[in-house]
Each structure stands twice: as C-alpha cells, then as structure tokens.
Design a protein around this motif. Structure first.
Motif, PDB file in Angstrom:
ATOM      1  N   THR A   1     -51.934  45.890  91.144  1.00  0.00           N
ATOM      2  CA  THR A   1     -51.606  47.067  91.960  1.00  0.00           C
ATOM      3  C   THR A   1     -52.538  48.231  91.618  1.00  0.00           C
ATOM      4  O   THR A   1     -52.942  48.975  92.509  1.00  0.00           O
ATOM      5  CB  THR A   1     -50.128  47.466  91.791  1.00  0.00           C
TER       6      THR A   1
ATOM      7  N   ARG B   1     -56.901  51.716  93.392  1.00  0.00           N
ATOM      8  CA  ARG B   1     -58.244  52.268  93.164  1.00  0.00           C
ATOM      9  C   ARG B   1     -59.172  51.924  94.320  1.00  0.00           C
ATOM     10  O   ARG B   1     -59.980  52.752  94.744  1.00  0.00           O
ATOM     11  CB  ARG B   1     -58.824  51.775  91.831  1.00  0.00           C
TER      12      ARG B   1
ATOM     13  N   LEU C   1     -52.246  58.662  90.434  1.00  0.00           N
ATOM     14  CA  LEU C   1     -53.133  58.008  89.465  1.00  0.00           C
ATOM     15  C   LEU C   1     -53.803  59.032  88.573  1.00  0.00           C
ATOM     16  O   LEU C   1     -53.904  58.844  87.361  1.00  0.00           O
ATOM     17  CB  LEU C   1     -54.185  57.134  90.162  1.00  0.00           C
TER      18      LEU C   1
ATOM     19  N   GLU D   1     -48.994  59.264  86.604  1.00  0.00           N
ATOM     20  CA  GLU D   1     -47.615  59.047  87.073  1.00  0.00           C
ATOM     21  C   GLU D   1     -47.574  57.808  87.961  1.00  0.00           C
ATOM     22  O   GLU D   1     -48.598  57.374  88.493  1.00  0.00           O
ATOM     23  CB  GLU D   1     -47.141  60.249  87.910  1.00  0.00           C
TER      24      GLU D   1
ATOM     25  N   VAL E   1     -46.960  55.783  91.312  1.00  0.00           N
ATOM     26  CA  VAL E   1     -46.933  55.981  92.761  1.00  0.00           C
ATOM     27  C   VAL E   1     -45.501  55.649  93.214  1.00  0.00           C
ATOM     28  O   VAL E   1     -44.872  54.734  92.659  1.00  0.00           O
ATOM     29  CB  VAL E   1     -47.973  55.046  93.432  1.00  0.00           C
TER      30      VAL E   1
ATOM     31  N   GLY F   1     -49.502  44.595  86.613  1.00  0.00           N
ATOM     32  CA  GLY F   1     -49.155  46.009  86.826  1.00  0.00           C
ATOM     33  C   GLY F   1     -48.019  46.209  87.810  1.00  0.00           C
ATOM     34  O   GLY F   1     -47.746  47.343  88.216  1.00  0.00           O
TER      35      GLY F   1
ATOM     36  N   ARG G   1     -43.098  47.692  87.901  1.00  0.00           N
ATOM     37  CA  ARG G   1     -43.115  48.662  86.805  1.00  0.00           C
ATOM     38  C   ARG G   1     -41.819  49.445  86.734  1.00  0.00           C
ATOM     39  O   ARG G   1     -41.672  50.281  85.831  1.00  0.00           O
ATOM     40  CB  ARG G   1     -44.255  49.651  87.022  1.00  0.00           C
TER      41      ARG G   1
ATOM     42  N   GLN H   1     -38.574  48.297  91.812  1.00  0.00           N
ATOM     43  CA  GLN H   1     -39.680  47.405  92.189  1.00  0.00           C
ATOM     44  C   GLN H   1     -39.330  45.951  91.874  1.00  0.00           C
ATOM     45  O   GLN H   1     -39.619  45.051  92.658  1.00  0.00           O
ATOM     46  CB  GLN H   1     -40.973  47.783  91.453  1.00  0.00           C
TER      47      GLN H   1
ATOM     48  N   ARG I   1     -62.009  54.822  81.421  1.00  0.00           N
ATOM     49  CA  ARG I   1     -61.792  54.923  82.865  1.00  0.00           C
ATOM     50  C   ARG I   1     -61.430  56.362  83.211  1.00  0.00           C
ATOM     51  O   ARG I   1     -61.105  57.143  82.317  1.00  0.00           O
ATOM     52  CB  ARG I   1     -60.603  54.007  83.216  1.00  0.00           C
TER      53      ARG I   1
ATOM     54  N   ARG J   1     -49.139  58.029  80.408  1.00  0.00           N
ATOM     55  CA  ARG J   1     -48.949  56.667  80.923  1.00  0.00           C
ATOM     56  C   ARG J   1     -48.147  55.810  79.946  1.00  0.00           C
ATOM     57  O   ARG J   1     -47.330  54.992  80.345  1.00  0.00           O
ATOM     58  CB  ARG J   1     -50.303  56.030  81.231  1.00  0.00           C
TER      59      ARG J   1
HETATM   60  P1  AMP Z   1     -53.118  50.181  86.047  1.00  0.00           P
HETATM   61  O1  AMP Z   1     -54.476  49.843  86.515  1.00  0.00           O
HETATM   62  O2  AMP Z   1     -52.138  49.020  86.188  1.00  0.00           O
HETATM   63  O3  AMP Z   1     -53.078  50.765  84.676  1.00  0.00           O
HETATM   64  O4  AMP Z   1     -52.545  51.305  87.031  1.00  0.00           O
HETATM   65  C1  AMP Z   1     -53.206  52.548  87.161  1.00  0.00           C
HETATM   66  C2  AMP Z   1     -52.300  53.542  87.884  1.00  0.00           C
HETATM   67  O5  AMP Z   1     -51.987  53.033  89.204  1.00  0.00           O
HETATM   68  C3  AMP Z   1     -50.966  53.805  87.241  1.00  0.00           C
HETATM   69  O6  AMP Z   1     -51.057  54.786  86.217  1.00  0.00           O
HETATM   70  C4  AMP Z   1     -50.153  54.295  88.440  1.00  0.00           C
HETATM   71  O7  AMP Z   1     -50.524  55.615  88.794  1.00  0.00           O
HETATM   72  C5  AMP Z   1     -50.648  53.383  89.549  1.00  0.00           C
HETATM   73  N1  AMP Z   1     -49.864  52.135  89.619  1.00  0.00           N
HETATM   74  C6  AMP Z   1     -50.315  50.853  89.378  1.00  0.00           C
HETATM   75  N2  AMP Z   1     -49.322  49.961  89.537  1.00  0.00           N
HETATM   76  C7  AMP Z   1     -48.222  50.662  89.900  1.00  0.00           C
HETATM   77  C8  AMP Z   1     -46.875  50.304  90.183  1.00  0.00           C
HETATM   78  N3  AMP Z   1     -46.444  49.044  90.105  1.00  0.00           N
HETATM   79  N4  AMP Z   1     -46.029  51.312  90.531  1.00  0.00           N
HETATM   80  C9  AMP Z   1     -46.443  52.581  90.611  1.00  0.00           C
HETATM   81  N5  AMP Z   1     -47.675  52.999  90.321  1.00  0.00           N
HETATM   82  C10 AMP Z   1     -48.574  52.047  89.958  1.00  0.00           C
END
Ligand code: AMP
Length: 184
Positions: A32, A37, A54, A58, A60, A86, A89, A93, A130, A141
């Motif tokens: 996700t 991204r 992002l 926080e 989404v 991911g 979370r 969900q 990143r 996070r």
């Molecule tokens: P990640 O690459 O999995 O660390 O995700 C990066 C960012 O994307 C997170 O800090 C959130 O802002 C958003 N994100 C990714 N997956 C989710 C999810 N399942 N629910 C909500 N936000 C998400």
C-alpha cells in the motif's frame, strides 16, 4: 496457493523481504505504501488525497486505503495468491480485508510478523533516507504502529508466525520461506 500478510514495524525490512518472497513464491507483492507513492508521483486524485498523510507519518484514512486495496485484489494476478505489505494496519482495515477475502472465497495462509528491536529500527530507517524518514516522522510512524497496528497481532491470533528479522536478507527470507512452507 499462498496468501500472506507481512506485518511488522516500519524499518523491519518488510519491503525488502516482500520483494524476495514475491519472487520465490511467484505471487504479486502488493504494497500500500508503494501504491500511495506511485499515485503521489503521478499526481492522481488518490495521490493528492494521500500526500499530506504520508508526509506527516500518519495513516491515510481507512476508506481511501480499503478501496485502493479492494481494486488491487480484484486484478487477475492476485487471484493466484498475493503478498500484502503494509496492509492491514488498523482493525477496520482487517475487517474489510476479511470481507474482501470472503467474497473471493479464499483465506489467508499466514501473517508473517517481522520482529526487530526499536533502536535498530530507528537506525535502519535513518540509513534508508526516504523522504518520510526524518527522525520526527520516524518516531510518529513507530507510535502509530504501536497504537493502531500492533493490536492486529491479537486479531490474527493463530495465523501469526513470528520471524526474527535480524540477520542478512537471505537468512531472514529463508526463515520466512520455512514458515510459509509449514503453513501452506
Ligand atoms: P510504508 O511504505 O508501508 O511504510 O507506508 C508509508 C506510508 O503510507 C505510511 O506512513 C502511511 O502514511 C501510508 N500507508 C501505507 N499503508 C497504509 C495503510 N494500510 N493504511 C493507511 N496508511 C497507509
């Protein structure tokens, strides 16, 4: 056919392991974070909605995230198995994922939990560099993970297999593959 959820704090190496496991198990890697991204990069309406979350570390909102996953899991390649990275979370969900899987008539094979101590996590994330990897956002996070995501370990109960995620990429992926073989 293998359907996995990869679980673990930011910085635990889920993304790296997801790529290795996706190749070894021949199932699509659905991240996700990567989907958000790429939508942000392409300035799609979904990306515009997601960007501020992002940037702040926080989550989404669930409705946005769930809809994106529902669409992705309906694609033909995901019918033969998948590896979710991911997601889920939050408990809502996880409920929606349960509904989607029930509609498709399938079940998760396992939830792989990648375990790493907190200092090591912060060190790894600072190294990765990143855009959302500055120290304040990292700490946020991690806090979000502890509050919103960690409770899912109880939610999934017996499905959870804990993998020691300290070691080389190969060592960790071998541990994960062994756990998957034992479960599917
Ligand atoms: P990640 O690459 O999995 O660390 O995700 C990066 C960012 O994307 C997170 O800090 C959130 O802002 C958003 N994100 C990714 N997956 C989710 C999810 N399942 N629910 C909500 N936000 C998400």
């Amino acid at each position: 056919m293998v359907r996995l959820v990869l679980f673990g704090p930011p910085g635990a190496g889920k993304g790296t392991q997801a790529e290795v496991l996706s190749e070894r198990l021949s199932v699509p890697h659905i991240s996700t974070g990567d989907l958000f991204r790429s939508n942000i990069g392409n300035q799609t309406p979904l990306g515009v909605k997601a960007k501020s979350y992002l940037d702040a570390g926080e989550l989404v909102p669930d409705e946005v995230t769930n809809e994106m996953v529902r669409v992705r899991l309906a694609e033909p390649d995901a019918r033969e198995g998948f590896l979710l990275d991911g997601y889920p979370r939050t408990t809502p969900q996880a409920d929606v994922l349960g509904e989607i899987l029930a509609e498709l008539g399938v079940e998760l094979s396992a939830v792989l939990q990648f375990e790493v101590g907190e200092d090591e996590l912060v060190r790894r994330m600072l190294e990765r560099g990143r855009e959302d990897d500055n120290e304040d956002v990292i700490r946020r996070r991690l806090a979000v993970y502890r509050e919103e995501t960690e409770p899912l370990l109880d939610y999934y109960g017996d499905k959870v297999v804990t993998i020691d995620a300290v070691g080389t990429i190969e060592e960790i992926s071998e541990r994960a593959l062994q756990a998957v073989r034992a479960r599917s």
